[in-house]
Design an enzyme around this catalytic site. Structure first.
Site, PDB file in Angstrom:
ATOM      1  CG  ASP A 475     -58.704 -73.789  52.673  1.00  0.00           C
ATOM      2  OD1 ASP A 475     -57.682 -73.270  52.200  1.00  0.00           O
ATOM      3  OD2 ASP A 475     -59.798 -73.187  52.714  1.00  0.00           O
ATOM      4  CB  CYS A 476     -55.241 -74.769  48.824  1.00  0.00           C
ATOM      5  SG  CYS A 476     -56.359 -73.370  48.585  1.00  0.00           S
TER       6      CYS A 476
END
Length: 745
Positions: A475-476
C-alpha cells in the site's frame, strides 16, 4: 504488598545501574521529585527522512540551531501560531487545518510524528544497551523514566501490551525492569504498586515467550524457561511447509537473531541488580524454581493466542529429546553460520536500520554476541538505534518503526488534492517539497542476494518510512504512485519521477496479489494459515504468515486504475485481470452486516473507507449496488448523537464493533470518506459528521489528539498522530466537492 525478598532497601550497588553519559544540562526536579529535561533544548534532525532527536548542551548550540515550529509542536510546547478566522464552511476548516499542518513540514519535505503505542519495544532496547555495557545519555534515561511513569495504568500501576491496554505480565515485568535498570529504587511507591500488580498476575514467570527470552538474556531467568528457538529451522529445504522463509516477514526477521542468541545461550553475568531483580520479578525463590517446567506458563491477561497442542508437542520434543540427545555439533555450527549470514544480509540491505525495532535490537545483541564491543556491526547498530527513539511531552519512547515518513506524506498530498488545491499557488511549494521527498525515497535497486535472503522485489517500490529501511510495502508503493501521478500527470508538477520509475512501481505491485485476489502487506502470502498452529508469541494473533487485507488490496487496485488512465497500454491485460480479481476479493471479504474488518487501523471504520473506494473502481455505488447500501447502512446504524463515529481498539481484538464512549474525529472522517466514495446520496448524516469535525477544530487550525488510531496483529495498537490532520482535511474537501462549500457553522 510484595517487597524485595530478604534484601534491605539500598543494598543494590549503584554501579550495577545503566551507565550514563552526563549530558543532562538544564534538568529540573518536579514536585514529585522526578527529573525533567529542558524541552527547549531538544531538536529533531531530519536527514533525508532519517529522524533523530538531539539534546543541546550549550547556549552556542541553541543559538546556532533554533527550535522549529515542528520541534515545538512535537514537544507540546507553544507553537506561537495565531488564531485563524473561524471557519464557517468545510473548505475554510480544511484551509485552517492545512495552514497549521504546513508549518510542521520538515526541510526534506515530509512530516514527522511519534509512532508509539506498543509498550514492549523500549525494554528490548534498554536491556540490549545494559547487557552490552553501552552508556546512554542521561537526558534519554531521564525521559524514558518519565514516559514509563506517565504511561503506567492509572489504577493498578502496571503496563499493558500497548498504551491503552490493561496491565499484563509482559508489559508490567518488562517496563518495571527498564525502570530498575535506569536507576529507580525498588521501594519507590510507584514501583511497589507495579510489583504488587505483577505478583497478583503470578510474576514474570507467567509472561510470554518474548519476555522470557529477554529475562534470560539479562540473567534474571535460566534459559530452560524459554521454549526452543532452533536456528536449524533455517536449514530446512524451501519446499518444507514450515520453512521460515514462508513466515510473515516480521516473524522471520525476529526469529533469526532470537534463534542465534538462543543457540548460544548467552546471558549477562549476574550482578547485584540482576540478582535483586530475580527477587522482585519472581514470586518464588530463584533457587527453588524448575525453569524447564515453566516454559508454557502464561497469565490469562497475556494469552491472546494460546499455544496449540501441536506447538506444545513440538517444543517438548525439541527441549527434552532434540537439544540434549540428538542435536549434532556440525548442524549447530552450520545453522548458526547461516543465521548469522541472514543477519548480515538484513543489516547490509537496510544500512543497519533493519525492518523494525524488535529485530534491530536483537540484531544488535547478536552482533555483540558474535564479535564483542569492538565489532563493526555492533558499532554500526549503536549509531542507528537512535532513529527509533522519540521524545514528546510525556518523555522518551521507542517508535514501532523508524517513522511513517513516506506513508503520511503520500496521504497528505491526496488530502490536499481532494480539496482542489493542487494547483493553488499557496500550497504548491509545500506539495513540491513533498514530491521531492517521494522522489528521494523511492527504492531504485534490488537487495543483495535477493533470493537467498528471501526478499520481495523492491525496485520501484516505496516503503513505509524511508528508502534506507528498504522494504517493499504494497500500500505504501500504491499511495506513493498515486501521489506522483496526481502531481506530475494531473497537475503538471515537475517530472521528478520518470515514466520508467512509475512503471517499475507497477511491476512491483503486479507481484503482490494472492490467489484469493487480495493483497498482503510486504509480500504475497507464502505459507498456509495452518502455520498459526506454530504461533509461539502468545500476545499476538495472525502473525505467522501474510494475509489478505482490504486496505492493501484497495491501495493497489486504485493505484493501478489511476496508472492505466495515463498509461493505458502498459501491461494492460495483466492490470485488468488483477483489478477484477482484487475487486472480487473485496466483495467476498464483506461481512453479512455490510462491514469489513480492518487490520491496520481501528477498525471497521478504517477498512470500510478503503473497501468502498475499491468498489467505486468497479462502478459500484449506492444507487446500483446492494453491497454498497449494506456498507452505508452499517455505518448509519453506528452514528452517534453528535454526528460522529467512534469505536475502541477492542473492535480489533474481538472482531466485532465495540462502541467508544466518545466520537473520534479521525474515525468520523474515515466514515465520511467511505460514504462519499460509495456515492451515498443523503446529505443530512454527512453534514452532521462534518459539523462535528469542524467544531472539534481549534482556533489555530489544529485538531487535538484523541484515542489511538492504528493496530497490528489484532491485539497491539499503535499511534498515527498525523491522521488527525490528513483525514479530516480530506473528508472536508470531499464533502465540499459533493454537496458544495456552504456555511455549516
Amino acid at each position: 504488598m510484595p517487597h524485595v525478598n530478604g534484601t534491605p532497601k539500598g543494598a543494590t550497588k549503584r554501579g550495577a545501574y545503566m551507565k550514563l553519559q552526563d549530558d543532562a544540562v538544564g534538568v529540573v526536579k518536579g514536585k514529585d521529585g522526578d527529573e525533567k529535561t529542558d524541552y527547549t533544548r531538544w531538536r529533531l534532525k531530519d536527514d533525508r527522512g532519517c529522524q533523530t532527536w538531539h539534546y543541546l548542551q550549550t547556549d552556542e548550540e541553541i543559538k546556532a540551531w533554533p527550535q522549529s515550529t515542528a520541534d515545538k509542536y512535537l514537544l507540546n510546547l507553544d507553537t506561537e501560531q495565531p488564531d485563524l478566522t473561524p471557519a464557517k464552511t468545510p473548505l475554510e476548516a480544511a484551509h485552517n487545518g492545512l495552514t497549521f499542518f504546513e508549518k510542521l513540514q520538515l526541510p526534506p519535505g515530509n512530516w514527522a510524528c511519534e509512532y508509539g503505542g506498543p509498550m514492549f519495544l523500549l525494554p528490548g532496547l534498554v536491556i540490549t544497551w545494559y547487557v552490552t555495557d553501552t552508556p546512554i545519555p542521561a537526558s534519554h534515561a531521564i525521559e524514558m523514566k518519565n514516559y514509563l511513569f506517565a504511561r503506567a495504568h492509572p489504577e493498578d500501576g502496571g503496563w499493558g501490551l500497548h498504551i491503552e491496554g490493561e496491565s499484563t505480565v509482559f508489559g508490567t515485568a518488562m517496563n518495571y525492569t527498564v525502570l530498575r535498570l535506569l536507576g529507580v529504587d525498588a521501594e519507590d511507591p510507584r514501583m511497589q504498586k507495579a510489583r504488587d500488580t505483577l505478583w497478583k498476575m503470578g510474576g514474570a514467570l507467567n509472561g510470554p515467550h518474548w519476555a522470557k527470552f529477554w529475562f534470560s538474556v539479562l540473567g534474571v531467568m535460566e534459559w530452560d524457561v524459554v521454549n526452543p528457538c532452533p536456528p536449524e529451522l533455517w536449514l530446512l529445504p524451501d519446499w518444507v511447509p514450515i520453512a521460515p522463509w514462508r513466515w510473515w516477514i516480521h516473524m522471520r526477521q525476529v526469529f533469526a537473531p532470537m534463534s542465534y542468541v538462543y543457540s548460544k545461550k548467552w546471558s549477562y553475568p549476574l550482578n547485584d541488580l540482576t540478582r535483586q531483580l530475580r527477587s522482585e520479578l519472581l514470586v518464588e525463590p530463584f533457587e527453588t524454581i524448575n525453569f524447564g517446567a515453566r516454559r508454557n506458563t502464561i497469565a490469562p491477561t497475556d494469552n491472546y493466542h494460546a499455544k496449540s497442542w501441536v506447538l506444545k508437542l513440538l517444543f517438548w520434543f525439541l527441549a527434552t529429546i532434540w537439544f540434549p540427545y540428538l542435536r549434532p555439533t556440525w548442524m549447530v555450527k552450520r545453522a548458526e553460520e547461516h543465521v548469522w549470514w541472514l543477519i548480515e544480509a538484513e543489516d547490509e540491505n537496510t544500512d543497519f536500520a533493519n525492518l523494525g525495532p524488535v529485530n534491530s535490537t536483537m540484531n544488535t545483541l547478536a552482533s555483540y554476541v558474535k564479535g564483542g564491543p569492538a565489532f563493526h556491526a555492533f558499532r554500526e547498530h549503536l549509531k542507528t538505534l537512535p532513529e527509533f527513539l522519540w521524545i514528546k511531552d510525556e518523555g522518551m519512547l521507542m517508535n514501532g518503526t523508524n517513522g511513517v515518513q513516506s506513508w503520511d506524506t503520500t496521504f497528505l498530498i491526496q488530502a490536499v488534492d481532494s480539496c482542489g488545491w493542487s494547483t493553488n499557488e499557496k500550497w504548491k511549494p509545500m506539495l513540491t517539497k513533498a514530491l521531492e521527498f517521494l522522489e528521494d525515497q523511492q527504492i531504485l535497486e534490488e537487495t543483495r542476494d535477493q533470493q537467498a535472503c528471501y526478499r520481495q522485489q523492491r525496485k520501484g517500490a516505496w516503503g513505509f518510512s524511508t528508502r534506507k529501511q528498504g522494504y517493499t510495502v504494497s500500500d505504501c508503493t500504491s499511495e506513493g504512485l498515486k501521489s506522483t501521478l496526481i502531481l506530475q500527470k494531473d497537475h503538471a508538477y515537475p517530472i521528478l519521477i520518470s515514466e520508467r520509475r512509475m512503471k517499475d512501481a507497477v511491476d512491483v505491485l503486479l507481484t503482490m496479489q494472492n490467489a484469493s485476489g487480495g493483497c498482503a502487506s510486504y509480500e504475497p502470502t507464502r505459507g498456509s494459515e495452518l502455520l498459526e498452529h506454530l504461533n509461539a508469541a502468545e500476545v499476538f494473533g495472525r502473525i505467522m504468515i501474510e494475509y489478505d487485507y482490504p486496505e492493501c488490496t484497495t491501495a493497489v487496485v486504485t493505484a493501478l486504475e489511476m496508472f492505466q488512465k495515463h498509461f493505458p497500454t502498459y501491461r494492460a491485460q495483466e492490470i485488468s485481470a488483477f483489478r477484477d480479481r482484487a475487486v472480487a476479493y473485496i466483495r467476498n471479504a464483506q461481512r453479512a452486516d455490510g462491514s469489513w474488518y480492518g487490520s491496520w487501523g481501528i477498525c471497521f471504520t478504517y477498512a470500510g473507507m478503503f473497501a468502498l473506494e475499491s468498489l467505486k473502481c468497479s462502478g459500484e455505488q449506492y444507487n446500483n449496488s446492494e453491497r454498497v447500501r449494506r456498507a452505508c447502512q452499517f455505518f448509519l446504524d453506528k452514528q452517534m448523537e453528535d454526528g460522529g463515529w467512534g469505536e475502541t481498539y477492542k473492535s480489533c481484538e474481538q472482531g466485532v464493533w465495540c462502541q467508544h464512549p466518545r466520537s473520534q474525529v479521525v474515525q468520523t472522517a474515515w466514515v465520511v470518506i467511505a460514504m462519499l466514495e460509495g456515492g451515498f446520496p443523503d446529505k443530512e448524516p454527512l453534514e452532521k459528521a462534518v459539523k462535528l469535525i469542524m467544531r472539534r477544530q481549534q482556533s489555530n487550525g489544529e485538531w487535538l489528539q484523541e484515542a489511538i488510531e492504528g493496530v497490528f496483529n489484532k491485539s497491539c495498537m499503535i499511534s498515527y498522530p498525523n491522521y488527525k490532520f490528513i483525514f479530516p482535511i480530506k473528508a472536508l474537501g470531499m464533502y465540499a466537492e459533493r454537496f458544495g462549500d456552504e456555511a455549516l457553522l
